[in-house]
Design a protein around this motif. Structure first.
Motif, PDB file in Angstrom:
ATOM      1  N   PHE A  45      44.260  35.904  33.001  1.00  0.00           N
ATOM      2  CA  PHE A  45      44.477  34.713  33.642  1.00  0.00           C
ATOM      3  C   PHE A  45      43.814  34.195  33.569  1.00  0.00           C
ATOM      4  O   PHE A  45      41.998  34.565  32.934  1.00  0.00           O
ATOM      5  N   SER A  46      43.516  32.460  34.480  1.00  0.00           N
ATOM      6  CA  SER A  46      41.923  31.684  34.426  1.00  0.00           C
ATOM      7  C   SER A  46      41.430  32.630  35.735  1.00  0.00           C
ATOM      8  O   SER A  46      41.807  33.307  36.095  1.00  0.00           O
ATOM      9  N   GLU A  47      39.721  32.066  35.094  1.00  0.00           N
ATOM     10  CA  GLU A  47      39.062  32.507  36.925  1.00  0.00           C
ATOM     11  C   GLU A  47      39.649  31.772  38.190  1.00  0.00           C
ATOM     12  O   GLU A  47      39.454  32.591  39.147  1.00  0.00           O
ATOM     13  N   ASP A  48      40.520  31.145  38.210  1.00  0.00           N
ATOM     14  CA  ASP A  48      41.537  30.686  39.583  1.00  0.00           C
ATOM     15  C   ASP A  48      42.738  31.220  39.938  1.00  0.00           C
ATOM     16  O   ASP A  48      42.678  31.868  40.912  1.00  0.00           O
ATOM     17  N   ILE A  49      43.535  32.111  38.713  1.00  0.00           N
ATOM     18  CA  ILE A  49      44.541  33.049  39.215  1.00  0.00           C
ATOM     19  C   ILE A  49      43.838  34.593  39.863  1.00  0.00           C
ATOM     20  O   ILE A  49      44.541  35.526  39.938  1.00  0.00           O
ATOM     21  N   LYS A  50      43.127  34.810  38.860  1.00  0.00           N
ATOM     22  CA  LYS A  50      42.377  35.609  39.462  1.00  0.00           C
ATOM     23  C   LYS A  50      41.842  36.436  40.758  1.00  0.00           C
ATOM     24  O   LYS A  50      41.829  36.832  40.933  1.00  0.00           O
ATOM     25  N   TYR A  51      41.307  35.211  41.004  1.00  0.00           N
ATOM     26  CA  TYR A  51      40.474  35.306  42.500  1.00  0.00           C
ATOM     27  C   TYR A  51      41.841  35.662  43.097  1.00  0.00           C
ATOM     28  O   TYR A  51      41.303  36.304  44.797  1.00  0.00           O
ATOM     29  N   LEU A  52      42.815  35.300  43.340  1.00  0.00           N
ATOM     30  CA  LEU A  52      44.647  35.527  43.838  1.00  0.00           C
ATOM     31  C   LEU A  52      44.000  37.263  43.883  1.00  0.00           C
ATOM     32  O   LEU A  52      45.269  37.580  44.308  1.00  0.00           O
ATOM     33  N   CYS A  53      43.915  37.880  42.993  1.00  0.00           N
ATOM     34  CA  CYS A  53      44.113  38.933  42.331  1.00  0.00           C
ATOM     35  C   CYS A  53      43.820  40.141  43.551  1.00  0.00           C
ATOM     36  O   CYS A  53      42.510  39.742  43.438  1.00  0.00           O
ATOM     37  N   ARG A  54      44.563  41.505  43.856  1.00  0.00           N
ATOM     38  CA  ARG A  54      43.531  42.397  44.377  1.00  0.00           C
ATOM     39  C   ARG A  54      43.464  43.621  43.141  1.00  0.00           C
ATOM     40  O   ARG A  54      44.991  43.837  42.474  1.00  0.00           O
ATOM     41  N   GLU A  55      42.920  44.330  42.567  1.00  0.00           N
ATOM     42  CA  GLU A  55      43.233  45.809  42.060  1.00  0.00           C
ATOM     43  C   GLU A  55      43.546  46.729  43.192  1.00  0.00           C
ATOM     44  O   GLU A  55      43.108  46.871  43.758  1.00  0.00           O
ATOM     45  N   MET A  56      44.896  46.927  42.951  1.00  0.00           N
ATOM     46  CA  MET A  56      45.352  48.610  43.279  1.00  0.00           C
ATOM     47  C   MET A  56      45.155  50.178  42.651  1.00  0.00           C
ATOM     48  O   MET A  56      44.849  50.875  43.943  1.00  0.00           O
ATOM     49  N   ASP A  57      45.398  49.655  41.905  1.00  0.00           N
ATOM     50  CA  ASP A  57      45.077  51.918  41.141  1.00  0.00           C
ATOM     51  C   ASP A  57      44.779  51.763  39.520  1.00  0.00           C
ATOM     52  O   ASP A  57      44.948  50.469  38.987  1.00  0.00           O
ATOM     53  N   ARG A  58      44.111  52.562  39.429  1.00  0.00           N
ATOM     54  CA  ARG A  58      43.883  52.768  38.271  1.00  0.00           C
ATOM     55  C   ARG A  58      44.911  54.408  37.446  1.00  0.00           C
ATOM     56  O   ARG A  58      44.334  55.089  37.935  1.00  0.00           O
ATOM     57  N   VAL A  59      45.799  54.343  37.011  1.00  0.00           N
ATOM     58  CA  VAL A  59      46.004  54.927  36.517  1.00  0.00           C
ATOM     59  C   VAL A  59      46.318  55.003  34.541  1.00  0.00           C
ATOM     60  O   VAL A  59      46.119  54.400  33.689  1.00  0.00           O
ATOM     61  N   VAL A  60      47.279  56.524  34.373  1.00  0.00           N
ATOM     62  CA  VAL A  60      47.938  56.523  32.784  1.00  0.00           C
ATOM     63  C   VAL A  60      49.226  56.240  33.085  1.00  0.00           C
ATOM     64  O   VAL A  60      50.264  57.137  34.060  1.00  0.00           O
ATOM     65  N   ILE A  61      49.932  54.948  32.983  1.00  0.00           N
ATOM     66  CA  ILE A  61      51.621  55.478  32.201  1.00  0.00           C
ATOM     67  C   ILE A  61      51.699  56.253  31.508  1.00  0.00           C
ATOM     68  O   ILE A  61      51.576  56.136  30.079  1.00  0.00           O
ATOM     69  N   GLU A  62      53.115  56.092  31.637  1.00  0.00           N
ATOM     70  CA  GLU A  62      54.081  57.011  30.961  1.00  0.00           C
ATOM     71  C   GLU A  62      53.963  56.612  29.658  1.00  0.00           C
ATOM     72  O   GLU A  62      54.368  55.362  29.363  1.00  0.00           O
ATOM     73  N   GLY A  63      53.845  57.094  28.119  1.00  0.00           N
ATOM     74  CA  GLY A  63      53.820  56.917  27.351  1.00  0.00           C
ATOM     75  C   GLY A  63      52.461  55.750  26.188  1.00  0.00           C
ATOM     76  O   GLY A  63      52.762  55.871  25.759  1.00  0.00           O
ATOM     77  N   PHE A  64      51.358  56.283  27.190  1.00  0.00           N
ATOM     78  CA  PHE A  64      50.434  55.576  27.229  1.00  0.00           C
ATOM     79  C   PHE A  64      49.294  56.584  26.967  1.00  0.00           C
ATOM     80  O   PHE A  64      49.266  57.102  28.155  1.00  0.00           O
ATOM     81  N   THR A  65      48.301  56.511  27.206  1.00  0.00           N
ATOM     82  CA  THR A  65      47.297  57.410  26.461  1.00  0.00           C
ATOM     83  C   THR A  65      45.394  56.810  27.009  1.00  0.00           C
ATOM     84  O   THR A  65      45.144  57.490  27.737  1.00  0.00           O
ATOM     85  N   LYS A  66      45.445  55.650  27.284  1.00  0.00           N
ATOM     86  CA  LYS A  66      44.894  55.155  28.280  1.00  0.00           C
ATOM     87  C   LYS A  66      44.882  54.593  29.872  1.00  0.00           C
ATOM     88  O   LYS A  66      46.216  54.195  29.634  1.00  0.00           O
ATOM     89  N   PRO A  67      44.172  55.116  30.375  1.00  0.00           N
ATOM     90  CA  PRO A  67      44.494  54.502  32.321  1.00  0.00           C
ATOM     91  C   PRO A  67      44.314  53.061  31.618  1.00  0.00           C
ATOM     92  O   PRO A  67      43.688  52.478  30.915  1.00  0.00           O
ATOM     93  N   THR A  68      45.170  52.315  32.782  1.00  0.00           N
ATOM     94  CA  THR A  68      45.170  50.669  33.004  1.00  0.00           C
ATOM     95  C   THR A  68      45.169  50.569  34.319  1.00  0.00           C
ATOM     96  O   THR A  68      45.547  51.137  34.985  1.00  0.00           O
ATOM     97  N   ARG A  69      44.090  49.781  34.595  1.00  0.00           N
ATOM     98  CA  ARG A  69      44.444  49.115  35.962  1.00  0.00           C
ATOM     99  C   ARG A  69      45.159  48.324  36.150  1.00  0.00           C
ATOM    100  O   ARG A  69      46.071  47.181  35.347  1.00  0.00           O
ATOM    101  N   LEU A  70      45.543  48.211  37.751  1.00  0.00           N
ATOM    102  CA  LEU A  70      46.517  47.580  38.120  1.00  0.00           C
ATOM    103  C   LEU A  70      47.006  46.696  38.669  1.00  0.00           C
ATOM    104  O   LEU A  70      45.778  46.836  40.203  1.00  0.00           O
ATOM    105  N   TYR A  71      46.792  45.842  38.768  1.00  0.00           N
ATOM    106  CA  TYR A  71      46.859  44.563  40.390  1.00  0.00           C
ATOM    107  C   TYR A  71      48.032  43.620  40.380  1.00  0.00           C
ATOM    108  O   TYR A  71      48.824  43.745  40.306  1.00  0.00           O
ATOM    109  N   THR A  72      47.476  43.417  42.060  1.00  0.00           N
ATOM    110  CA  THR A  72      48.738  42.686  42.154  1.00  0.00           C
ATOM    111  C   THR A  72      48.303  40.965  42.448  1.00  0.00           C
ATOM    112  O   THR A  72      47.479  40.597  42.472  1.00  0.00           O
TER     113      THR A  72
END
Length: 87
Positions: A45-72
């Protein structure tokens, strides 16, 4: 890839990215938000769009091994003005 029989063939899209998108869509109900993006999309994302985002959680998604951060994205669509290009 194509799946089905010799009488009917359907296109099916199977990949880790499609699986991730499905899991993120399911998670919108759990988090009560209209949109969730993974850190992989957030990172491009551009910095302008990142400014609108909020980090919600850090999870391991089924089928993946590394945790990923989730944003809205914290926007109120009722306040947005639609821009229509004149043709």
């Amino acid at each position: 890839g194509a799946i089905g029989s010799m009488f009917k063939i359907d296109a099916s899209y199977l990949s880790p990215n499609v699986g991730m998108a499905g899991k993120l869509e399911e998670a919108t109900k759990e988090f009560g938000v209209p949109l969730i993006v993974s850190e992989y999309l957030y990172n491009i994302f551009s910095e302008d769009i990142k400014y609108l985002c909020r980090e919600m959680d850090r999870v391991v998604i089924e089928g993946f091994t590394k945790p990923t951060r989730l944003y809205t994205i914290d926007i109120i669509s009722d306040n947005m003005i639609e821009k229509v290009d004149a043709m």
